[in-house]
Design a protein around this motif. Structure first.
Motif, PDB file in Angstrom:
ATOM      1  N   LEU A  39       0.833  -1.205   0.000  1.00 10.04           N
ATOM      2  CA  LEU A  39       0.000   0.000   0.000  1.00 10.04           C
ATOM      3  C   LEU A  39       0.867   1.255   0.000  1.00 10.04           C
ATOM      4  CD1 LEU A  39      -2.821   1.230   0.069  1.00 10.04           C
ATOM      5  CD2 LEU A  39      -2.757   1.021   2.571  1.00 10.04           C
ATOM      6  N   ASN A  40       1.929   1.256   0.787  1.00 10.38           N
ATOM      7  CA  ASN A  40       2.857   2.392   0.806  1.00 10.38           C
ATOM      8  C   ASN A  40       3.537   2.579  -0.542  1.00 10.38           C
ATOM      9  OD1 ASN A  40       2.386   3.226   3.442  1.00 10.38           O
ATOM     10  ND2 ASN A  40       3.915   1.830   4.277  1.00 10.38           N
ATOM     11  N   GLU A  41       3.924   1.476  -1.164  1.00 11.32           N
ATOM     12  CA  GLU A  41       4.562   1.567  -2.477  1.00 11.32           C
ATOM     13  C   GLU A  41       3.588   2.132  -3.508  1.00 11.32           C
ATOM     14  OE1 GLU A  41       6.199  -2.306  -3.324  1.00 11.32           O
ATOM     15  OE2 GLU A  41       7.663  -2.137  -1.695  1.00 11.32           O
ATOM     16  N   LEU A  42       2.344   1.702  -3.457  1.00 14.29           N
ATOM     17  CA  LEU A  42       1.325   2.237  -4.361  1.00 14.29           C
ATOM     18  C   LEU A  42       1.140   3.732  -4.121  1.00 14.29           C
ATOM     19  CD1 LEU A  42      -0.964   2.012  -6.444  1.00 14.29           C
ATOM     20  CD2 LEU A  42      -2.467   1.256  -4.562  1.00 14.29           C
ATOM     21  N   ASN A  50       3.186   7.791 -11.677  1.00 14.27           N
ATOM     22  CA  ASN A  50       3.845   6.840 -12.565  1.00 14.27           C
ATOM     23  C   ASN A  50       2.843   5.738 -12.914  1.00 14.27           C
ATOM     24  OD1 ASN A  50       5.365   4.790 -13.734  1.00 14.27           O
ATOM     25  ND2 ASN A  50       7.153   5.185 -12.436  1.00 14.27           N
ATOM     26  N   LYS A  51       2.144   5.904 -14.022  1.00 12.13           N
ATOM     27  CA  LYS A  51       1.036   5.015 -14.402  1.00 12.13           C
ATOM     28  C   LYS A  51       1.446   3.541 -14.467  1.00 12.13           C
ATOM     29  CE  LYS A  51      -2.048   8.291 -15.267  1.00 12.13           C
ATOM     30  NZ  LYS A  51      -3.103   8.574 -14.347  1.00 12.13           N
ATOM     31  N   ARG A  52       2.590   3.262 -15.051  1.00 17.15           N
ATOM     32  CA  ARG A  52       3.040   1.874 -15.178  1.00 17.15           C
ATOM     33  C   ARG A  52       3.286   1.259 -13.807  1.00 17.15           C
ATOM     34  NH1 ARG A  52       7.494  -0.823 -14.812  1.00 17.15           N
ATOM     35  NH2 ARG A  52       8.830   0.980 -14.601  1.00 17.15           N
ATOM     36  N   LYS A  53       3.955   1.999 -12.945  1.00 14.54           N
ATOM     37  CA  LYS A  53       4.254   1.497 -11.608  1.00 14.54           C
ATOM     38  C   LYS A  53       2.999   1.446 -10.737  1.00 14.54           C
ATOM     39  CE  LYS A  53       7.790   0.628  -9.963  1.00 14.54           C
ATOM     40  NZ  LYS A  53       8.372  -0.689  -9.713  1.00 14.54           N
ATOM     41  N   LYS A  55      -0.006   0.659 -11.737  1.00 12.62           N
ATOM     42  CA  LYS A  55      -0.660  -0.595 -12.117  1.00 12.62           C
ATOM     43  C   LYS A  55       0.043  -1.791 -11.467  1.00 12.62           C
ATOM     44  CE  LYS A  55      -1.698  -3.443 -16.132  1.00 12.62           C
ATOM     45  NZ  LYS A  55      -1.411  -3.685 -17.532  1.00 12.62           N
ATOM     46  N   GLU A  56       1.365  -1.777 -11.518  1.00 14.25           N
ATOM     47  CA  GLU A  56       2.158  -2.866 -10.947  1.00 14.25           C
ATOM     48  C   GLU A  56       1.953  -2.962  -9.437  1.00 14.25           C
ATOM     49  OE1 GLU A  56       6.867  -3.587 -10.233  1.00 14.25           O
ATOM     50  OE2 GLU A  56       6.287  -2.908 -12.238  1.00 14.25           O
ATOM     51  N   GLU A  57       2.016  -1.833  -8.751  1.00 16.98           N
ATOM     52  CA  GLU A  57       1.878  -1.833  -7.292  1.00 16.98           C
ATOM     53  C   GLU A  57       0.453  -2.169  -6.856  1.00 16.98           C
ATOM     54  OE1 GLU A  57       4.330  -2.017  -5.417  1.00 16.98           O
ATOM     55  OE2 GLU A  57       5.899  -1.273  -6.735  1.00 16.98           O
ATOM     56  N   LEU A  58      -0.541  -1.742  -7.627  1.00 17.55           N
ATOM     57  CA  LEU A  58      -1.917  -2.113  -7.309  1.00 17.55           C
ATOM     58  C   LEU A  58      -2.091  -3.626  -7.441  1.00 17.55           C
ATOM     59  CD1 LEU A  58      -4.784  -1.359  -6.513  1.00 17.55           C
ATOM     60  CD2 LEU A  58      -5.247  -0.853  -8.922  1.00 17.55           C
ATOM     61  N   GLY A  59      -1.511  -4.198  -8.471  1.00 18.55           N
ATOM     62  CA  GLY A  59      -1.536  -5.651  -8.631  1.00 18.55           C
ATOM     63  C   GLY A  59      -0.866  -6.357  -7.462  1.00 18.55           C
ATOM     64  N   ASP A  60       0.279  -5.830  -7.019  1.00 19.32           N
ATOM     65  CA  ASP A  60       0.981  -6.415  -5.873  1.00 19.32           C
ATOM     66  C   ASP A  60       0.131  -6.317  -4.607  1.00 19.32           C
ATOM     67  OD1 ASP A  60       3.107  -6.888  -7.572  1.00 19.32           O
ATOM     68  OD2 ASP A  60       4.374  -5.288  -6.756  1.00 19.32           O
ATOM     69  N   LEU A  61      -0.559  -5.185  -4.448  1.00 22.45           N
ATOM     70  CA  LEU A  61      -1.423  -5.004  -3.283  1.00 22.45           C
ATOM     71  C   LEU A  61      -2.575  -6.010  -3.292  1.00 22.45           C
ATOM     72  CD1 LEU A  61      -2.364  -3.484  -0.747  1.00 22.45           C
ATOM     73  CD2 LEU A  61      -3.475  -1.823  -2.286  1.00 22.45           C
ATOM     74  N   LEU A  62      -3.216  -6.160  -4.443  1.00 25.46           N
ATOM     75  CA  LEU A  62      -4.317  -7.128  -4.544  1.00 25.46           C
ATOM     76  C   LEU A  62      -3.825  -8.548  -4.287  1.00 25.46           C
ATOM     77  CD1 LEU A  62      -6.157  -5.633  -7.642  1.00 25.46           C
ATOM     78  CD2 LEU A  62      -6.943  -5.582  -5.261  1.00 25.46           C
ATOM     79  N   PHE A  63      -2.688  -8.895  -4.859  1.00 25.70           N
ATOM     80  CA  PHE A  63      -2.091 -10.217  -4.656  1.00 25.70           C
ATOM     81  C   PHE A  63      -1.823 -10.451  -3.162  1.00 25.70           C
ATOM     82  CE2 PHE A  63       1.392 -13.302  -4.610  1.00 25.70           C
ATOM     83  CZ  PHE A  63       0.952 -14.249  -5.533  1.00 25.70           C
ATOM     84  N   SER A  64      -1.286  -9.437  -2.497  1.00 21.38           N
ATOM     85  CA  SER A  64      -0.988  -9.545  -1.066  1.00 21.38           C
ATOM     86  C   SER A  64      -2.266  -9.650  -0.234  1.00 21.38           C
ATOM     87  CB  SER A  64      -0.159  -8.348  -0.603  1.00 21.38           C
ATOM     88  OG  SER A  64       1.104  -8.359  -1.228  1.00 21.38           O
TER      89      SER A  64
END
Length: 118
Positions: A39-42, A50-53, A55-64
């Motif tokens: 969540l902090n990274e997002l 940073n649109k690309r990041k 998306k990546e961090e939101l995916g990581d948050l959902l996965f977590s």
């Protein structure tokens, strides 16, 4: 793990497979720490837009979050279905109140009525 599985199911299978190899948190608290980290990274990526990041961090948050559900022994699909039902019930209540009171549909009024609907 098949790439054709629904995303939540695939996440759970990937996490279970990793856990079999010892790559897993010992308890839900460790997993919750990871959720907070993601969540902090997002949040940081959103600050710099940073649109690309994002998306990546939101995916990581959902996965977590899916992993946290697993560690808590909860069925992720059931958890989200229940949350959807709760949201829908509250929204309908809020909607009814907004219309009954003839309130203007703006975020300020919506938020007030949302809090009341809880």
């Amino acid at each position: 793990v098949s790439v054709n599985l629904p995303a939540v199911t695939r996440s759970l299978k990937l996490q279970k497979r990793a856990a079999k190899e010892g790559f897993d948190w010992k308890n839900a608290n460790g997993t919750l720490k990871k959720v907070k980290e993601e969540l902090n990274e997002l949040s940081n990526e959103m600050k710099i837009n940073n649109k690309r990041k994002i998306k990546e961090e939101l995916g990581d948050l959902l996965f977590s979050c899916i992993n946290l559900s697993r560690k808590l022994g909860l069925d992720t699909e059931t958890v989200i279905r229940d949350s959807n039902r709760k949201f829908e019930k509250r929204f309908k209540k809020m909607e009814k109140t907004m219309n009954k009171k003839k309130l203007k549909w703006n975020l300020n009024n919506l938020e007030k009525e949302w809090q009341k609907s809880k």
